[in-house]
Design an enzyme around this catalytic site. Structure first.
Site, PDB file in Angstrom:
ATOM      1  N   ARG A 174      65.727  34.489   7.859  1.00 34.76           N
ATOM      2  CA  ARG A 174      66.336  34.730   9.178  1.00 34.76           C
ATOM      3  C   ARG A 174      67.406  35.829   9.174  1.00 34.76           C
ATOM      4  NH1 ARG A 174      62.587  33.144   9.425  1.00 34.76           N
ATOM      5  NH2 ARG A 174      61.771  31.136   9.982  1.00 34.76           N
ATOM      6  N   SER A 222      65.924  26.786  16.937  1.00 31.97           N
ATOM      7  CA  SER A 222      66.798  26.109  15.971  1.00 31.97           C
ATOM      8  C   SER A 222      68.167  26.783  15.956  1.00 31.97           C
ATOM      9  CB  SER A 222      66.211  26.215  14.562  1.00 31.97           C
ATOM     10  OG  SER A 222      64.990  25.513  14.523  1.00 31.97           O
ATOM     11  N   GLU A 292      71.802  29.873  12.827  1.00 28.38           N
ATOM     12  CA  GLU A 292      70.595  30.705  12.909  1.00 28.38           C
ATOM     13  C   GLU A 292      70.655  31.562  14.179  1.00 28.38           C
ATOM     14  OE1 GLU A 292      66.811  28.973  11.901  1.00 28.38           O
ATOM     15  OE2 GLU A 292      65.747  30.273  13.311  1.00 28.38           O
TER      16      GLU A 292
HETATM   17  C1  LIG Z   1      61.601  27.463  21.923  1.00 25.76           C
HETATM   18  C2  LIG Z   1      62.003  28.456  20.868  1.00 25.76           C
HETATM   19  C3  LIG Z   1      61.357  28.448  19.639  1.00 25.76           C
HETATM   20  C4  LIG Z   1      61.730  29.360  18.644  1.00 25.76           C
HETATM   21  N1  LIG Z   1      61.069  29.331  17.447  1.00 25.76           N
HETATM   22  C5  LIG Z   1      61.397  30.221  16.486  1.00 25.76           C
HETATM   23  C6  LIG Z   1      60.719  30.223  15.233  1.00 25.76           C
HETATM   24  O1  LIG Z   1      59.808  29.449  14.987  1.00 25.76           O
HETATM   25  N2  LIG Z   1      61.110  31.118  14.292  1.00 25.76           N
HETATM   26  C7  LIG Z   1      62.103  32.031  14.523  1.00 25.76           C
HETATM   27  O2  LIG Z   1      62.389  32.848  13.646  1.00 25.76           O
HETATM   28  N3  LIG Z   1      62.772  32.054  15.695  1.00 25.76           N
HETATM   29  C8  LIG Z   1      62.442  31.177  16.686  1.00 25.76           C
HETATM   30  N4  LIG Z   1      63.110  31.209  17.882  1.00 25.76           N
HETATM   31  C9  LIG Z   1      64.231  32.148  18.077  1.00 25.76           C
HETATM   32  C10 LIG Z   1      63.834  33.504  18.696  1.00 25.76           C
HETATM   33  O3  LIG Z   1      62.728  33.374  19.575  1.00 25.76           O
HETATM   34  C11 LIG Z   1      63.506  34.553  17.640  1.00 25.76           C
HETATM   35  O4  LIG Z   1      64.598  34.746  16.764  1.00 25.76           O
HETATM   36  C12 LIG Z   1      63.151  35.906  18.297  1.00 25.76           C
HETATM   37  O5  LIG Z   1      62.638  36.772  17.340  1.00 25.76           O
HETATM   38  C13 LIG Z   1      64.342  36.564  18.981  1.00 25.76           C
HETATM   39  O6  LIG Z   1      63.842  37.678  19.680  1.00 25.76           O
HETATM   40  P1  LIG Z   1      64.534  38.195  21.011  1.00 25.76           P
HETATM   41  O7  LIG Z   1      63.764  39.353  21.485  1.00 25.76           O
HETATM   42  O8  LIG Z   1      64.675  37.073  21.994  1.00 25.76           O
HETATM   43  O9  LIG Z   1      65.943  38.628  20.457  1.00 25.76           O
HETATM   44  P2  LIG Z   1      67.376  38.415  21.139  1.00 25.76           P
HETATM   45  O10 LIG Z   1      67.735  36.976  21.093  1.00 25.76           O
HETATM   46  O11 LIG Z   1      67.405  39.089  22.460  1.00 25.76           O
HETATM   47  O12 LIG Z   1      68.275  39.216  20.117  1.00 25.76           O
HETATM   48  C14 LIG Z   1      68.496  38.765  18.790  1.00 25.76           C
HETATM   49  C15 LIG Z   1      69.273  39.857  18.037  1.00 25.76           C
HETATM   50  O13 LIG Z   1      68.455  41.004  17.900  1.00 25.76           O
HETATM   51  C16 LIG Z   1      69.089  42.146  18.474  1.00 25.76           C
HETATM   52  N5  LIG Z   1      68.050  42.991  19.062  1.00 25.76           N
HETATM   53  C17 LIG Z   1      67.216  42.748  20.086  1.00 25.76           C
HETATM   54  N6  LIG Z   1      66.401  43.787  20.298  1.00 25.76           N
HETATM   55  C18 LIG Z   1      66.727  44.721  19.394  1.00 25.76           C
HETATM   56  C19 LIG Z   1      66.261  46.042  19.098  1.00 25.76           C
HETATM   57  N7  LIG Z   1      65.297  46.634  19.787  1.00 25.76           N
HETATM   58  N8  LIG Z   1      66.834  46.701  18.058  1.00 25.76           N
HETATM   59  C20 LIG Z   1      67.820  46.129  17.353  1.00 25.76           C
HETATM   60  N9  LIG Z   1      68.327  44.910  17.578  1.00 25.76           N
HETATM   61  C21 LIG Z   1      67.773  44.211  18.589  1.00 25.76           C
HETATM   62  C22 LIG Z   1      70.057  41.590  19.512  1.00 25.76           C
HETATM   63  O14 LIG Z   1      71.137  42.496  19.750  1.00 25.76           O
HETATM   64  C23 LIG Z   1      70.514  40.326  18.814  1.00 25.76           C
HETATM   65  O15 LIG Z   1      71.527  40.602  17.881  1.00 25.76           O
HETATM   66  C24 LIG Z   1      62.755  30.296  18.897  1.00 25.76           C
HETATM   67  C25 LIG Z   1      63.403  30.309  20.147  1.00 25.76           C
HETATM   68  C26 LIG Z   1      63.027  29.393  21.124  1.00 25.76           C
HETATM   69  C27 LIG Z   1      63.722  29.443  22.462  1.00 25.76           C
END
Ligand SMILES: Cc1cc2nc3c(=O)[nH]c(=O)nc-3n(C[C@H](O)[C@H](O)[C@H](O)COP(=O)(O)OP(=O)(O)OC[C@H]3O[C@@H](n4cnc5c(N)ncnc54)[C@H](O)[C@@H]3O)c2cc1C
Length: 299
Positions: A174, A222, A292
């Site tokens: 992560r 999580s 996380e």
């Molecule tokens: C129901 C549910 C289930 C989930 N299951 C999992 C799972 O199984 N495994 C897992 O790993 N995660 C899981 N997640 C967490 C999440 O979905 C992941 O971490 C996902 O990859 C985050 O992506 P995001 O686009 O929403 O990032 P955001 O939450 O919008 O951003 C996360 C970070 O990335 C940065 N960021 C975003 N875009 C960019 C970019 N283009 N360049 C640089 N930095 C950037 C942001 O500034 C921030 O610091 C889950 C979440 C939910 C709600």
């Protein structure tokens, strides 16, 4: 709050929003205002924003789907931006997927499966974008995004495109060494497989999620990493805090490592709840739970 740069920025980006509530852009439905909020549609626009922000000394925060973020109730200073348009393009070259930073992970899994390509199945139930996933090295016990990366392209603060090969980036559980870099696209190396097996594996993974996770609630996945050889959810249950509530935030009754926004929760509610869980687990087991979810803004 006055927005001193609004006129200038709106001249460059007519769709600029000021004081945009970030609760509209996070899966928790939590977060105060972004001073400036923009959707950026091309590398040219992004370069223009970076050069402008640098000249004015304003911080920039990329946002994906906000599914791994606790945004402060005070919001985010500077410009918060989401990559759309050209950044939502996904194409395949043989057994490689080339995805823009704004592409949704389940979209990659599904499109790869349709082509009989395996490797992206673990992302089928992760509600995030490529950009967020690369920062956090999103994945499941079946695999994370880092292990598929051939090349990541990003943009530096001067608006220049940069490329990092697989060996230039460290991916850990992560997390990744990309911290602070803005990702614009990625090349993922997949393998040929059997379409029906790939689709069946994805169905199974989605079914498992639906059984174990409080899907359909406002949550952020999580909240804590699993400590080595342990499960954060088991530890939280063991200290009796499943269902524990602070303000509008509650530890999920279905999965104790999820916190749900059940009634207009604030970031402060979530922070207090996280502190209580960490402290109870530390006291009982001597284990320090690590977050996380990422936090942004002053909590
Ligand atoms: C129901 C549910 C289930 C989930 N299951 C999992 C799972 O199984 N495994 C897992 O790993 N995660 C899981 N997640 C967490 C999440 O979905 C992941 O971490 C996902 O990859 C985050 O992506 P995001 O686009 O929403 O990032 P955001 O939450 O919008 O951003 C996360 C970070 O990335 C940065 N960021 C975003 N875009 C960019 C970019 N283009 N360049 C640089 N930095 C950037 C942001 O500034 C921030 O610091 C889950 C979440 C939910 C709600």
């Amino acid at each position: 709050m006055p927005s001193p740069y609004a006129e200038e920025l709106r001249f460059l980006f007519p769709a600029l929003k000021t004081d945009e509530p970030l609760s509209r852009h996070t899966s928790w439905g939590i977060g105060g205002p972004a001073d400036y909020y923009l959707e950026i549609h091309s590398s040219e626009e992004l370069a223009k924003l970076f050069v402008w922000a640098r000249a004015h000394g304003l911080p920039l925060t990329p946002l994906g789907l906000g599914s791994n973020l606790l945004v402060s109730d005070k919001g985010i200073r500077g410009v918060t931006f989401r990559l759309r348009g050209d950044f939502e393009a996904l194409r395949f070259e043989g057994d490689r997927a080339v995805a823009g930073a704004g592409v949704l992970l389940p979209q990659i899994s599904r499109a790869a499966a349709e082509r009989g390509l395996t490797g992206a199945e673990p992302f089928c139930g992760i509600p995030g974008t490529v950009g967020g996933a690369l920062q956090t090295n999103a994945g499941t016990p079946e695999g994370d995004i880092g292990r598929l990366v051939r090349e990541v392209r990003g943009m530096d603060v001067d608006g220049r495109v940069r490329r990092w090969g697989r060996d230039d980036i460290q991916f850990v559980y992560r997390g990744s060494s990309l911290g602070g870099q803005t990702v614009i696209s990625v090349d993922l190396q997949l393998r040929t497989g059997k379409k029906n097996d790939i689709l069946a594996s994805m169905d199974q993974q989605l079914k498992r999620r639906a059984e174990r996770q409080p899907l359909g609630t406002k949550n952020c996945g999580s909240v804590f990493k699993n400590p080595p050889g342990e499960y954060a959810a088991r530890l939280i249950e063991a200290v009796g805090l499943k269902g524990f509530r602070v303000g509008g935030a509650r530890v999920s009754l279905k999965h104790a490592n999820f916190i749900e926004n059940v009634d207009h929760a604030t970031a402060a509610d979530v922070q207090t709840l996280l502190d209580a869980l960490r402290s109870a687990v530390r006291h009982r087991f001597g284990i320090e739970l690590e977050l996380e979810v990422w936090t942004v803004g002053e909590l």
